[in-house]
Scaffold this motif. Structure first.
Motif, PDB file in Angstrom:
ATOM      1  N   ARG A   1       3.731  14.116  12.923  1.00  0.00           N
ATOM      2  CA  ARG A   1       4.361  15.119  12.068  1.00  0.00           C
ATOM      3  C   ARG A   1       5.647  14.584  11.440  1.00  0.00           C
ATOM      4  NH1 ARG A   1       5.569  19.142  17.129  1.00  0.00           N
ATOM      5  NH2 ARG A   1       7.248  17.925  18.129  1.00  0.00           N
ATOM      6  N   CYS A   2       5.888  15.039  10.230  1.00  0.00           N
ATOM      7  CA  CYS A   2       7.072  14.591   9.473  1.00  0.00           C
ATOM      8  C   CYS A   2       7.562  15.749   8.620  1.00  0.00           C
ATOM      9  CB  CYS A   2       6.727  13.389   8.595  1.00  0.00           C
ATOM     10  SG  CYS A   2       8.065  12.846   7.489  1.00  0.00           S
ATOM     11  N   GLY A   3       8.689  16.324   9.005  1.00  0.00           N
ATOM     12  CA  GLY A   3       9.265  17.409   8.236  1.00  0.00           C
ATOM     13  C   GLY A   3      10.137  16.884   7.107  1.00  0.00           C
ATOM     14  N   GLY A   4      10.375  17.716   6.113  1.00  0.00           N
ATOM     15  CA  GLY A   4      11.223  17.306   5.001  1.00  0.00           C
ATOM     16  C   GLY A   4      10.437  16.741   3.849  1.00  0.00           C
ATOM     17  N   PRO A   5      11.123  16.419   2.767  1.00  0.00           N
ATOM     18  CA  PRO A   5      10.442  15.911   1.561  1.00  0.00           C
ATOM     19  C   PRO A   5       9.828  14.536   1.779  1.00  0.00           C
ATOM     20  CG  PRO A   5      12.829  15.731   1.325  1.00  0.00           C
ATOM     21  CD  PRO A   5      12.587  16.494   2.591  1.00  0.00           C
ATOM     22  N   ILE A   6       8.734  14.283   1.055  1.00  0.00           N
ATOM     23  CA  ILE A   6       8.064  12.983   1.106  1.00  0.00           C
ATOM     24  C   ILE A   6       8.473  12.182  -0.124  1.00  0.00           C
ATOM     25  CG2 ILE A   6       5.863  11.778   1.248  1.00  0.00           C
ATOM     26  CD1 ILE A   6       6.541  13.571   3.655  1.00  0.00           C
ATOM     27  N   TYR A   7       9.102  11.037   0.092  1.00  0.00           N
ATOM     28  CA  TYR A   7       9.554  10.182  -1.000  1.00  0.00           C
ATOM     29  C   TYR A   7       8.561   9.049  -1.284  1.00  0.00           C
ATOM     30  CZ  TYR A   7      13.930  12.479   0.315  1.00  0.00           C
ATOM     31  OH  TYR A   7      14.887  13.413   0.618  1.00  0.00           O
ATOM     32  N   ILE A   8       7.971   8.511  -0.205  1.00  0.00           N
ATOM     33  CA  ILE A   8       7.027   7.401  -0.337  1.00  0.00           C
ATOM     34  C   ILE A   8       5.868   7.631   0.623  1.00  0.00           C
ATOM     35  CG2 ILE A   8       6.661   4.910  -0.103  1.00  0.00           C
ATOM     36  CD1 ILE A   8       9.610   4.465  -0.617  1.00  0.00           C
TER      37      ILE A   8
ATOM     38  N   ASP B   1       0.818  -1.217   0.000  1.00  0.00           N
ATOM     39  CA  ASP B   1       0.000   0.000   0.000  1.00  0.00           C
ATOM     40  C   ASP B   1       0.853   1.270   0.000  1.00  0.00           C
ATOM     41  OD1 ASP B   1       0.950  -0.572   2.512  1.00  0.00           O
ATOM     42  OD2 ASP B   1      -0.903  -0.064   3.579  1.00  0.00           O
ATOM     43  N   LEU B   2       1.781   1.341  -0.935  1.00  0.00           N
ATOM     44  CA  LEU B   2       2.694   2.474  -1.041  1.00  0.00           C
ATOM     45  C   LEU B   2       2.463   3.235  -2.335  1.00  0.00           C
ATOM     46  CD1 LEU B   2       6.066   0.774   0.049  1.00  0.00           C
ATOM     47  CD2 LEU B   2       4.398   1.937   1.511  1.00  0.00           C
ATOM     48  N   LYS B   3       2.892   4.500  -2.329  1.00  0.00           N
ATOM     49  CA  LYS B   3       2.907   5.303  -3.542  1.00  0.00           C
ATOM     50  C   LYS B   3       4.245   6.031  -3.600  1.00  0.00           C
ATOM     51  CE  LYS B   3       0.408   8.830  -6.165  1.00  0.00           C
ATOM     52  NZ  LYS B   3      -0.795   9.709  -6.200  1.00  0.00           N
ATOM     53  N   TYR B   4       4.974   5.784  -4.668  1.00  0.00           N
ATOM     54  CA  TYR B   4       6.326   6.321  -4.801  1.00  0.00           C
ATOM     55  C   TYR B   4       6.282   7.698  -5.455  1.00  0.00           C
ATOM     56  CZ  TYR B   4       7.322   1.458  -3.796  1.00  0.00           C
ATOM     57  OH  TYR B   4       7.350   0.222  -3.205  1.00  0.00           O
ATOM     58  N   ARG B   5       7.070   8.622  -4.888  1.00  0.00           N
ATOM     59  CA  ARG B   5       7.131   9.983  -5.407  1.00  0.00           C
ATOM     60  C   ARG B   5       8.537  10.335  -5.863  1.00  0.00           C
ATOM     61  NH1 ARG B   5       5.969  14.206  -2.287  1.00  0.00           N
ATOM     62  NH2 ARG B   5       4.573  15.217  -3.795  1.00  0.00           N
ATOM     63  N   THR B   6       9.418   9.330  -5.818  1.00  0.00           N
ATOM     64  CA  THR B   6      10.793   9.547  -6.238  1.00  0.00           C
ATOM     65  C   THR B   6      11.351   8.238  -6.782  1.00  0.00           C
ATOM     66  OG1 THR B   6      12.905  10.535  -5.538  1.00  0.00           O
ATOM     67  CG2 THR B   6      11.907   8.920  -4.062  1.00  0.00           C
ATOM     68  N   ASN B   7      12.551   8.294  -7.306  1.00  0.00           N
ATOM     69  CA  ASN B   7      13.216   7.131  -7.892  1.00  0.00           C
ATOM     70  C   ASN B   7      13.537   6.106  -6.804  1.00  0.00           C
ATOM     71  OD1 ASN B   7      14.713   5.366  -9.408  1.00  0.00           O
ATOM     72  ND2 ASN B   7      16.297   6.821  -9.998  1.00  0.00           N
ATOM     73  N   ILE B   8      13.032   4.891  -6.948  1.00  0.00           N
ATOM     74  CA  ILE B   8      13.280   3.867  -5.936  1.00  0.00           C
ATOM     75  C   ILE B   8      14.766   3.525  -5.826  1.00  0.00           C
ATOM     76  CG2 ILE B   8      12.930   1.899  -7.493  1.00  0.00           C
ATOM     77  CD1 ILE B   8      11.621   0.450  -5.126  1.00  0.00           C
ATOM     78  N   ARG B   9      15.514   3.800  -6.868  1.00  0.00           N
ATOM     79  CA  ARG B   9      16.960   3.563  -6.805  1.00  0.00           C
ATOM     80  C   ARG B   9      17.592   4.359  -5.668  1.00  0.00           C
ATOM     81  NH1 ARG B   9      21.885   5.490  -8.487  1.00  0.00           N
ATOM     82  NH2 ARG B   9      23.362   3.949  -9.349  1.00  0.00           N
ATOM     83  N   ASP B  10      17.062   5.548  -5.395  1.00  0.00           N
ATOM     84  CA  ASP B  10      17.608   6.383  -4.324  1.00  0.00           C
ATOM     85  C   ASP B  10      17.447   5.727  -2.958  1.00  0.00           C
ATOM     86  OD1 ASP B  10      18.209   8.239  -6.271  1.00  0.00           O
ATOM     87  OD2 ASP B  10      16.425   9.463  -5.901  1.00  0.00           O
ATOM     88  N   LEU B  11      16.388   4.940  -2.802  1.00  0.00           N
ATOM     89  CA  LEU B  11      16.189   4.244  -1.529  1.00  0.00           C
ATOM     90  C   LEU B  11      17.336   3.279  -1.265  1.00  0.00           C
ATOM     91  CD1 LEU B  11      14.459   3.501   0.945  1.00  0.00           C
ATOM     92  CD2 LEU B  11      13.194   1.910  -0.520  1.00  0.00           C
TER      93      LEU B  11
ATOM     94  N   ARG C   1       6.176   7.724   4.731  1.00  0.00           N
ATOM     95  CA  ARG C   1       5.270   8.711   5.304  1.00  0.00           C
ATOM     96  C   ARG C   1       3.909   8.055   5.546  1.00  0.00           C
ATOM     97  NH1 ARG C   1       2.675  11.316   8.642  1.00  0.00           N
ATOM     98  NH2 ARG C   1       2.605  13.595   8.518  1.00  0.00           N
ATOM     99  N   GLN C   2       3.733   7.530   6.775  1.00  0.00           N
ATOM    100  CA  GLN C   2       2.502   6.824   7.126  1.00  0.00           C
ATOM    101  C   GLN C   2       1.346   7.816   7.245  1.00  0.00           C
ATOM    102  OE1 GLN C   2       4.238   5.032  10.737  1.00  0.00           O
ATOM    103  NE2 GLN C   2       6.041   5.314   9.429  1.00  0.00           N
ATOM    104  N   LEU C   3       0.186   7.391   6.770  1.00  0.00           N
ATOM    105  CA  LEU C   3      -0.979   8.269   6.706  1.00  0.00           C
ATOM    106  C   LEU C   3      -2.095   7.885   7.673  1.00  0.00           C
ATOM    107  CD1 LEU C   3      -1.109   8.605   2.817  1.00  0.00           C
ATOM    108  CD2 LEU C   3      -0.222  10.280   4.444  1.00  0.00           C
ATOM    109  N   CYS C   4      -1.974   6.750   8.332  1.00  0.00           N
ATOM    110  CA  CYS C   4      -3.019   6.295   9.239  1.00  0.00           C
ATOM    111  C   CYS C   4      -3.140   7.234  10.448  1.00  0.00           C
ATOM    112  CB  CYS C   4      -2.720   4.880   9.722  1.00  0.00           C
ATOM    113  SG  CYS C   4      -3.989   4.169  10.788  1.00  0.00           S
ATOM    114  N   THR C   5      -4.375   7.538  10.818  1.00  0.00           N
ATOM    115  CA  THR C   5      -4.628   8.410  11.973  1.00  0.00           C
ATOM    116  C   THR C   5      -5.541   7.733  12.999  1.00  0.00           C
ATOM    117  OG1 THR C   5      -6.508   9.455  10.822  1.00  0.00           O
ATOM    118  CG2 THR C   5      -4.333  10.493  10.586  1.00  0.00           C
ATOM    119  N   TRP C   6      -5.594   6.427  13.001  1.00  0.00           N
ATOM    120  CA  TRP C   6      -6.521   5.680  13.861  1.00  0.00           C
ATOM    121  C   TRP C   6      -6.369   6.050  15.333  1.00  0.00           C
ATOM    122  CZ3 TRP C   6      -6.774   2.193  17.873  1.00  0.00           C
ATOM    123  CH2 TRP C   6      -7.972   1.454  17.988  1.00  0.00           C
ATOM    124  N   TRP C   7      -5.145   6.157  15.803  1.00  0.00           N
ATOM    125  CA  TRP C   7      -4.911   6.384  17.225  1.00  0.00           C
ATOM    126  C   TRP C   7      -5.267   7.806  17.654  1.00  0.00           C
ATOM    127  CZ3 TRP C   7      -4.032   2.659  20.718  1.00  0.00           C
ATOM    128  CH2 TRP C   7      -3.660   1.402  20.232  1.00  0.00           C
TER     129      TRP C   7
END
Length: 404
Positions: free
Chosen positions: A385-392, A239-249, A365-371
């Motif tokens: 909270r998550c500062g910085g660019p979102i890659y996945i 359940d991921l969505k990539y926003r950058t080149n996976i090679r960078d990972l 960058r997890q999106l679940c807000t259940w808790w």
């Protein structure tokens, strides 16, 4: 009636034959009668053949030499190190799948990524998530000349057949070389269960160790399952969505400090603030379960970098897999989880953080807000909270993923 007429016809000619001819004819008649009589039973040629095939199938199904094998290869002629070009083979040719499909050459450098792909044939939701993941990976994926992305899927037979069809569409526009391997979840579980059985009761839903749950601990013991020629692999949720080149990972492996064996992102909900409640009550000054940057919020296993070579070489890590040490830590931290490998890594990370390289939160960058809505609203943002660019983006707990 046809049999009686045949016998009557034979008997009518007895007077014209000598006695020995009579004996021969009588024997022939009896043979005909026997053929038709026994042939009327259900043991005809077709049923016998069917029974033989069923016996052979049963024999093959009960073989104990099942292992990770490969039988499917998709390739794309776009333009390992460990790989040293060696074929990934962790077992014999049995009922498991055996595949490496692709257009890579023997001397190419291979980047290995693994995803769980079970019961996808029964879930439209999983199919939709897989579509988003693969299309976004292909959209942003860029590799150099002589590099190959190897995609591994741990799958059941029905999901494998569906996955092969879907991947033909999803990989159509790939600009890089790739290979695809499907691994039989049943064969893999067979090898995994003896290794992780003892820890399952501490980190699985319900009580006891269930054979089918062993697969949720694959990352914990993958260094024992995969061949030694495979030294690095990335494990990814579906359940991921990539926003950058996976090679960078994959380049994040180069930032591992000495002693680290796994790269992983922190958990972005107060999951472990809740799970460690008893330990936190008994140790009010602890950092366990506290939010970042100074606390220890635990890990999320949606994106993991597994340095299999380092995992094999780490005496500390392998000691922590021993049942007595798992039980000792679980008792020390009053820990009882239900999230499989994620719980195990979180628990040992509280005691031995040096085993882990902390990936930036933008890589998962997890999106679940259940808790947030279940008792932790006041502190939720401290974790989320998550500062910085979102890659996945990680759409965990069925959370919607933002459009580009």
């Amino acid at each position: 009636m046809g049999i009686l007429r045949l016998v009557a016809r034979i008997m009518g000619r007895i007077s014209t034959f000598r006695s020995y001819q009579f004996v021969l004819l009588l024997a022939a008649a009896l043979a005909v009668v026997a053929f038709y009589y026994f042939g009327s039973e259900r043991q005809n040629f077709s049923s016998t053949t069917k029974r033989i095939k069923q016996t052979q199938a049963s024999h093959n199904t009960n073989r104990n030499d099942a292992d990770l094998t490969v039988d499917t290869v998709l390739s794309h002629p776009a333009g390992s190190e460990e790989q040293g070009g060696e074929e990934l083979d962790v077992g014999g040719e049995s009922e498991g799948f055996r595949s490496t499909t692709g257009n890579g050459d023997a001397g190419d450098h291979r980047y290995h990524a693994l995803m769980m792909f079970t019961k996808v044939d029964k879930s439209r939701s999983l199919q939709d998530k897989f579509r988003v993941a693969m299309l976004s990976m292909v959209k942003h994926g860029r590799f150099l000349e002589g590099e190959v992305l190897v995609l591994h899927f741990v799958s059941d037979e029905a999901s494998k057949e569906l996955g092969e069809r879907m991947l033909q569409e999803f990989l159509l526009d790939a600009t890089f070389k790739y290979e695809v391997s499907f691994h039989d979840v049943a064969a893999l579980t067979q090898k995994l269960f003896p290794i992780v059985e003892a820890m399952q009761k501490h980190f699985s839903a319900g009580s006891g160790a269930y054979y089918s749950d062993a697969i949720f601990f694959l990352s914990v013991a993958m260094h024992h399952i995969m061949p030694e020629s495979l030294t690095r692999i990335v494990q990814l949720d579906l359940d991921l969505k990539y926003r950058t080149n996976i090679r960078d990972l994959f380049q994040e492996f180069d930032h591992f400090p000495p002693g680290a064996v796994i790269g992983i992102t922190r958990e972005m909900q107060p999951v472990y603030r809740h799970t460690f409640w008893q330990y936190r009550k008994e140790n009010p000054q602890t950092r366990v379960g506290e939010p970042p940057p100074d606390g220890l919020p635990g890990f999320n296993s949606g994106v993991m970098l597994l340095d299999l070579g380092a995992m094999r070489a780490s005496a500390l890590y392998n000691q922590l897999l021993e049942p007595s040490n798992v039980a000792k830590l679980a008792d020390q931290y009053r820990f009882r989880g239900h999230l499989g490998d994620q719980d195990f890594f979180t628990m040992i990370g509280m005691e031995h953080p040096e085993l882990f390289y902390s990936l930036a939160c933008g890589w998962n960058r997890q999106l679940c807000t259940w808790w947030r809505d279940h008792g932790y609203g006041e502190v939720f943002q401290l974790y989320y909270r998550c500062g910085g660019p979102i890659y996945i983006y990680h759409g965990n707990c069925n959370s919607p993923i933002p459009d580009d």
